[in-house]
Write a protein that holds these residues in place. Structure first.
Motif, mmCIF file in Angstrom:
data_model
loop_
_atom_site.group_PDB
_atom_site.id
_atom_site.type_symbol
_atom_site.label_atom_id
_atom_site.label_comp_id
_atom_site.label_asym_id
_atom_site.label_seq_id
_atom_site.Cartn_x
_atom_site.Cartn_y
_atom_site.Cartn_z
ATOM 1 N N ALA A 435 12.584 -26.566 29.008
ATOM 2 C CA ALA A 435 12.619 -27.243 27.715
ATOM 3 C C ALA A 435 13.355 -28.570 27.851
ATOM 4 O O ALA A 435 12.927 -29.592 27.315
ATOM 5 C CB ALA A 435 13.286 -26.353 26.679
ATOM 6 N N ALA A 436 14.434 -28.562 28.621
ATOM 7 C CA ALA A 436 15.198 -29.798 28.824
ATOM 8 C C ALA A 436 14.343 -30.841 29.535
ATOM 9 O O ALA A 436 14.517 -32.041 29.343
ATOM 10 C CB ALA A 436 16.459 -29.499 29.641
ATOM 11 N N ALA A 437 13.384 -30.376 30.359
ATOM 12 C CA ALA A 437 12.514 -31.307 31.084
ATOM 13 C C ALA A 437 11.327 -31.742 30.227
ATOM 14 O O ALA A 437 10.412 -32.385 30.720
ATOM 15 C CB ALA A 437 12.012 -30.660 32.380
ATOM 16 N N GLY A 438 11.315 -31.348 28.961
ATOM 17 C CA GLY A 438 10.281 -31.843 28.058
ATOM 18 C C GLY A 438 9.059 -30.962 27.941
ATOM 19 O O GLY A 438 8.063 -31.351 27.365
ATOM 20 N N LYS A 439 9.142 -29.759 28.495
ATOM 21 C CA LYS A 439 8.010 -28.856 28.331
ATOM 22 C C LYS A 439 8.219 -28.015 27.073
ATOM 23 O O LYS A 439 9.313 -27.975 26.529
ATOM 24 C CB LYS A 439 7.877 -27.959 29.556
ATOM 25 N N ALA A 440 7.161 -27.349 26.649
ATOM 26 C CA ALA A 440 7.274 -26.486 25.485
ATOM 27 C C ALA A 440 7.014 -25.046 25.932
ATOM 28 O O ALA A 440 6.208 -24.810 26.831
ATOM 29 C CB ALA A 440 6.272 -26.889 24.420
ATOM 30 N N VAL A 441 7.727 -24.109 25.316
ATOM 31 C CA VAL A 441 7.624 -22.719 25.731
ATOM 32 C C VAL A 441 7.376 -21.841 24.511
ATOM 33 O O VAL A 441 8.018 -22.021 23.475
ATOM 34 C CB VAL A 441 8.924 -22.254 26.438
ATOM 35 N N ILE A 442 6.408 -20.920 24.636
ATOM 36 C CA ILE A 442 6.293 -19.855 23.644
ATOM 37 C C ILE A 442 6.734 -18.574 24.326
ATOM 38 O O ILE A 442 6.201 -18.198 25.355
ATOM 39 C CB ILE A 442 4.857 -19.713 23.112
ATOM 40 N N PHE A 443 7.731 -17.943 23.762
ATOM 41 C CA PHE A 443 8.429 -16.843 24.420
ATOM 42 C C PHE A 443 8.214 -15.590 23.562
ATOM 43 O O PHE A 443 8.768 -15.467 22.482
ATOM 44 C CB PHE A 443 9.915 -17.233 24.518
ATOM 45 N N VAL A 444 7.386 -14.685 24.054
ATOM 46 C CA VAL A 444 7.128 -13.438 23.339
ATOM 47 C C VAL A 444 8.007 -12.359 23.929
ATOM 48 O O VAL A 444 8.077 -12.209 25.148
ATOM 49 C CB VAL A 444 5.641 -13.037 23.468
ATOM 50 N N SER A 445 8.683 -11.608 23.082
ATOM 51 C CA SER A 445 9.525 -10.535 23.602
ATOM 52 C C SER A 445 9.738 -9.454 22.552
ATOM 53 O O SER A 445 9.651 -9.710 21.348
ATOM 54 C CB SER A 445 10.877 -11.092 24.036
ATOM 55 N N SER A 446 9.991 -8.234 23.037
ATOM 56 C CA SER A 446 10.338 -7.141 22.132
ATOM 57 C C SER A 446 11.849 -6.983 22.045
ATOM 58 O O SER A 446 12.347 -6.146 21.304
ATOM 59 C CB SER A 446 9.747 -5.824 22.655
ATOM 60 N N TYR A 447 12.552 -7.776 22.851
ATOM 61 C CA TYR A 447 13.994 -7.619 22.926
ATOM 62 C C TYR A 447 14.621 -8.758 22.118
ATOM 63 O O TYR A 447 14.720 -9.885 22.578
ATOM 64 C CB TYR A 447 14.414 -7.654 24.392
ATOM 65 N N LEU A 448 14.984 -8.418 20.906
ATOM 66 C CA LEU A 448 15.398 -9.449 19.966
ATOM 67 C C LEU A 448 16.592 -10.275 20.444
ATOM 68 O O LEU A 448 16.591 -11.496 20.296
ATOM 69 C CB LEU A 448 15.669 -8.805 18.600
ATOM 70 N N PRO A 449 17.628 -9.634 21.012
ATOM 71 C CA PRO A 449 18.789 -10.445 21.419
ATOM 72 C C PRO A 449 18.427 -11.615 22.326
ATOM 73 O O PRO A 449 18.974 -12.707 22.188
ATOM 74 C CB PRO A 449 19.672 -9.431 22.153
ATOM 75 N N GLU A 450 17.460 -11.418 23.247
ATOM 76 C CA GLU A 450 17.148 -12.522 24.147
ATOM 77 C C GLU A 450 16.422 -13.640 23.398
ATOM 78 O O GLU A 450 16.606 -14.810 23.689
ATOM 79 C CB GLU A 450 16.349 -12.053 25.368
#
Lengths: 499, 450
Positions: A435-450
């Motif tokens: 993200a810091a390098a200017g990319k975009a991330v979609i992060f799917v997870s079942s583990y809410l804390p992360e």
């Protein structure tokens, strides 16, 4: 009152784990993914033999040579993924492997009585024994599995994260059944990392971390915070390293994207340097959202635009437009297990090494080597088959592929599932750096804390719809959960029975 | 935490492991050959024939087409498929080649018909003349006579072209051969002038017709048609598997029967036998055990097979296509996830495999010079066996050209060796079966240990 005790001491995956399960009691085995729970399960079921240590069952040595022997000895396992023959009937499934026979001919009557009794002990006396189990809901299928354990006179039943694919209603039914079995004097081992469930159903707990048991106690006498600190074993800061990053201009616009079943009319925007988390229950359509962004599943309607381009609805076109995906399932989709690290890392982007279709393998392997070093993939070298690597290392290979193909938008589906805590932290840091390098991330997870720790914005899905997206700071865990189950139960049930 | 993994180390490891694979394959082949050579010497003493150049030449030439088709099958199997139609497909291709040769296809296309067809037409119209005569119908008689005259002129025209061609051929061969040629040419010329006479014979001796050479383009065209048939069959297999989503086993089981039927249609349910004059020497030469020039040692067909195997090994290892084939065979979902065009790659695999089956048909036609559509039944299992003995996995993603080559050689050596040792047929089959099972079992054990 019989005492069941087991002791182990295996080397790497398990380092001298020990616990005892008593009859008439539910013991919780708690641990993060990668804490050694699944290895422990395999040792219990006889699939793996312990290198050291010993197990005892009812005061006698217990050393099963395989799942069948384990079952004969009275230890039954209920796995996350159900082990049923979908086309066989309820009765056949319950009696599978323990058919009552007379001179080699199946004694239907005796078998039916046993199946009926096992079901009625679980409060499902009315279930039609002749129904093929594929026609039952996931919750009922699980009942069949438990009935099978009862029919084989199990004295110990081990549940491995049994609620991960159940609706809330089914979960309560399962808990009722477990309490009943406990009161009948069975010993129950309940493996999970959901504290809320453990509070509801377990009497005592044992915490596993990095293959060792690090603490135990009674559930009633311990606070959540104490258990969490045992599970994690390090401060939250170490677990979720933060890399400062800034959201920029809009990179991708998605307008009412719909797939066959899910997603349903998903609309959102994704900015440069942004990490968008997607939370929701299993079966809410999160994976389908990512898959339809990459056009892996058929798309019914909706638009995906990246800047000025609207790439065609084929995985190839979407990849070229700058999308890249890490699959939730490394075995069946994410990686070609038989092929080498180099192959898996470069399949999606062989262009830099090819001329007229011919590859320069030396140049390719050199490039792969730099990736191996850059994100410290623990491998003997580019030519090692992926199947020989550990789960966390495999996940790094899958991630490295998306990095190598120079994707601008990374779709990560459960990128930290089934990997050890140390590697998890590395992956969180990597996501932050991207993200810091200017990319975009979609992060799917079942583990809410992360999700709460890593994402900038968080969207919640339920029954195929992307409900709401807010900055992470505007969500509380309770609000996320409420949103994830916000819709009426009937439709959620329907989705689950299809899953 | 990362373990030391310098680049050089891994490269060394890889060349070591591929060298090991090569060594294993070679060792297996050498073992089988040595075994037969030793047993042969033990039984026959000084009369032992197994370890002679002549025998090795003949074994190799009998198996060249199996190697070529097995390499095609290897490609399909690596991609996670199977091709049960390959054997029958090869027979169909050979039948098409034989048909093209027999029908003088080049001549047929440029002149609209070939000499035997013209001769047949003349014969038929002569019969209509006779019927008209017996009916005493003068109007019809005149008409049919004019027709016969036309047919006669047409045949004479075509025959003249052929005789001219035959004359133009530069004389070669021994003196007696040349004398024979001259006498044949004279016979043909006589027949030609007889046909030219308005009241000459209405039939041409079929023996004389069988001496006619094909037009220069015919053999090439026939071969092209045969190979093209293979590619079309492969394309059909691919389309059925990719677009109709029929599993390869069933899809190719179906096309196996279709290709058998097509072959029988082309051959009119018999065997097509082009005459000796119709099959050019350079095609037959492919299957001469002792090649000319002699320094080739092995027959030209065998060299063709080896070159094809080499090319395929390079394609699998050094091309993007090759990598994609392995990716699809190992995990199709991963291939999709990586943006690989799975349908196109799969179709290319089947077309390429069909091309190789077509080339294999050329080699098998060179040996028999006939086209028998039912001769290919069961051959596909030999191709599959070669791949599997060589370490190919029917679940896809695994297999090597060197392995398939070794597999084909081992089967060929065992077949020929057993015959030479005077072993009965049934014993040969049992031996082959045991070899297949043992080879795969050993491979499985090795995999598990690794």
């Amino acid at each position: 009152m019989e005492n069941v005790s087991k002791r182990f001491g295996a080397t790497q995956a398990l380092r001298g784990v020990e616990f005892e399960a008593r009859s008439g009691e539910v013991l919780a085995l708690i641990g993060e993914n990668g804490a050694g729970k699944s290895t422990l399960m395999k040792v219990l079921s006889g699939a793996h033999q312990p290198d050291e240590g010993k197990m005892e069952l009812l005061g006698r040595p217990y050393a099963p040579s395989g799942p069948y022997q384990a079952r004969l000895a009275g230890v039954a396992m209920i796995y996350q993924e159900l082990n049923l023959a979908p086309h066989l009937t309820v009765e056949d499934n319950i009696l599978l492997g323990q058919e009552r026979t007379k001179l080699g001919i199946v004694n239907r009557g005796a078998g039916r009585a046993i199946a009926r009794e096992a079901l009625s002990r679980l409060g499902h006396a009315g279930l039609d024994l002749r129904l093929p189990v594929e026609r039952l809901s996931v919750g009922l299928q699980q009942v069949i599995e438990i009935a099978r354990a009862l029919a084989s006179h199990a004295k110990v039943i081990v549940f491995d994260e049994p609620t991960s694919s159940l609706t809330r209603h089914d979960v309560q039914q399962l808990f009722t059944a477990i309490r009943k079995l406990r009161n009948e004097g069975l010993a129950i081992v309940y493996i999970s990392h959901f504290l809320e469930e453990i509070r509801q159903i377990c009497d005592r707990f044992r915490v596993l971390r990095d293959g060792a048991s690090v603490g135990e106690g009674t559930v009633a006498g311990t606070t959540d915070a104490q258990i969490v600190s045992l599970m994690v074993g390090r401060s939250i800061k170490e677990l979720f390293p933060q890399v400062p990053h800034q959201s920029g201009d809009v990179m991708m616009t998605v307008e009412s994207l719909s797939g066959r079943r899910a997603p349903r009319e998903a609309s959102f925007q994704l900015r440069r340097g942004e990490i968008l988390g997607i939370a929701g229950l299993v079966g809410a359509g999160r994976t389908e959202l990512l898959r339809s962004l990459l056009a892996l599943d058929p798309i019914r309607s909706g638009k995906v635009r990246l800047g000025a381009i609207a790439p065609a609805a084929t995985p190839r076109a979407r990849l070229r437009a700058g999308l890249g995906m890490v699959s939730e399932d490394r075995k069946t989709e994410g990686l070609a297990q038989e092929r080498s690290v180099a192959d898996n890392l470069t399949y999606s982007y062989l262009r830099p090494y090819s001329r007229f279709g011919w590859l320069n393998l030396r140049r390719r392997d050199a490039a792969v080597q730099t990736w191996i070093e850059r994100i410290s993939i623990k491998t003997r070298g580019p030519s090692q088959p992926v199947r020989e690597l550990s789960g966390g290392t495999q996940q790094k290979v899958a991630l490295a592929r998306v990095l190598h193909q120079e994707a601008d938008i990374l779709l990560l589906d459960e990128p930290t599932r089934g990997i050890d805590v140390g590697t998890k932290a590395e992956i969180y840091r990597l996501i932050g750096e991207l993200a810091a390098a200017g990319k975009a991330v979609i992060f799917v997870s079942s583990y809410l804390p992360e999700l709460m720790a890593s994402c900038d914005r968080l969207g919640v899905m339920s029954r195929g719809r992307l409900r709401e997206i807010r900055p992470v700071s505007k969500w509380t865990e309770e609000e996320v959960l409420a949103c994830a189950v916000s819709e009426d139960q009937a439709e959620a049930d329907e989705i689950n029975s299809h899953a | 935490m990362p373990e030391p993994s310098p680049n050089r180390h891994s490269l060394a490891r890889r060349s070591l492991s591929s060298a090991l694979a090569l060594a294993r394959a070679l060792a297996a082949v050498v073992c089988v050959i040595a075994l037969f050579a030793i047993v042969d010497v033990a039984i026959h003493g000084a009369n032992a024939k197994f370890w002679t150049l002549q025998n090795l030449q003949s074994i190799s030439v009998q198996n060249d087409f199996i190697v070529i088709a097995a390499v095609g099958m290897l490609l399909v199997i690596i991609a996670g498929g199977i091709d049960l139609s390959a054997g029958v497909m090869m027979a169909l291709c050979a039948t098409v080649i034989a048909w093209g040769m027999r029908e003088d296809i080049g001549f047929l296309i440029t002149h609209g018909e070939n000499v035997p067809q013209a001769a047949r037409r003349m014969k038929i119209s002569a019969e209509t003349v006779r019927t008209a005569e017996s009916k005493n119908d003068s109007a019809q008689l005149q008409q049919t006579k004019a027709q016969l005259d036309h047919e006669r002129k047409r045949l004479a025209e075509l025959l003249a072209i052929k005789v001219e061609q035959l004359e133009a051929q530069s004389p070669h061969g021994s003196q007696s051969q040349r004398a024979q040629r001259t006498s044949r040419l004279d016979d043909l010329k006589k027949a030609l002038s007889a046909v030219r006479e308005p009241d000459g014979p209405t039939e041409v001796d079929p023996y004389l017709l069988s001496l006619l050479p094909n037009a220069a383009g015919s053999p090439w065209l026939a071969l092209l048609m045969g190979v093209g048939t293979g590619m079309l069959c492969g394309l059909l297999n691919g389309v059925i598997i990719v677009f109709l989503r029929v599993v390869p086993f069933i899809g190719t089981l179906g096309t196996m029967m279709i290709y058998l039927g097509l072959g029988q249609f082309v051959a009119d349910e018999t065997t097509i036998r082009p005459t000796g004059a119709q099959v050019p020497g350079w095609i037959e030469e492919l299957s001469f055990a002792r090649p000319d020039p002699a320094w080739l040692v092995l027959s030209k067909g065998v060299w063709l097979a080896l070159v094809i195997a080499g090319i395929m090994a390079c394609i699998l290892r050094y091309t993007v296509f090759g990598r994609y084939v392995f990716a699809i065979g190992s995990n199709e979902s991963t291939a999709r996830l990586c943006g690989i065009n799975v349908p196109a790659t799969k179709i290319a695999v089947y077309v390429l495999s069909g091309l190789l089956v077509g080339i294999a048909a050329v080699c098998s036609f060179a040996a028999t010079t006939t086209g028998d559509p039912s001769s290919g039944m069961g051959l596909e299992l030999k191709f599959i066996a070669a791949v599997v003995i060589g370490g190919g996995s029917l679940s896809g993603g695994r297999g090597t050209v060197i392995g398939a080559l070794a597999g084909a050689i081992i089967m060929g050596v065992i077949g020929a060796g057993c015959t030479l040792l005077g072993m009965r047929n049934w014993l040969q089959y049992i031996t082959l079966g045991v070899i297949i099972v043992v080879a795969v079992a050993i491979d499985q054990l090795r995999q598990k240990r690794e």
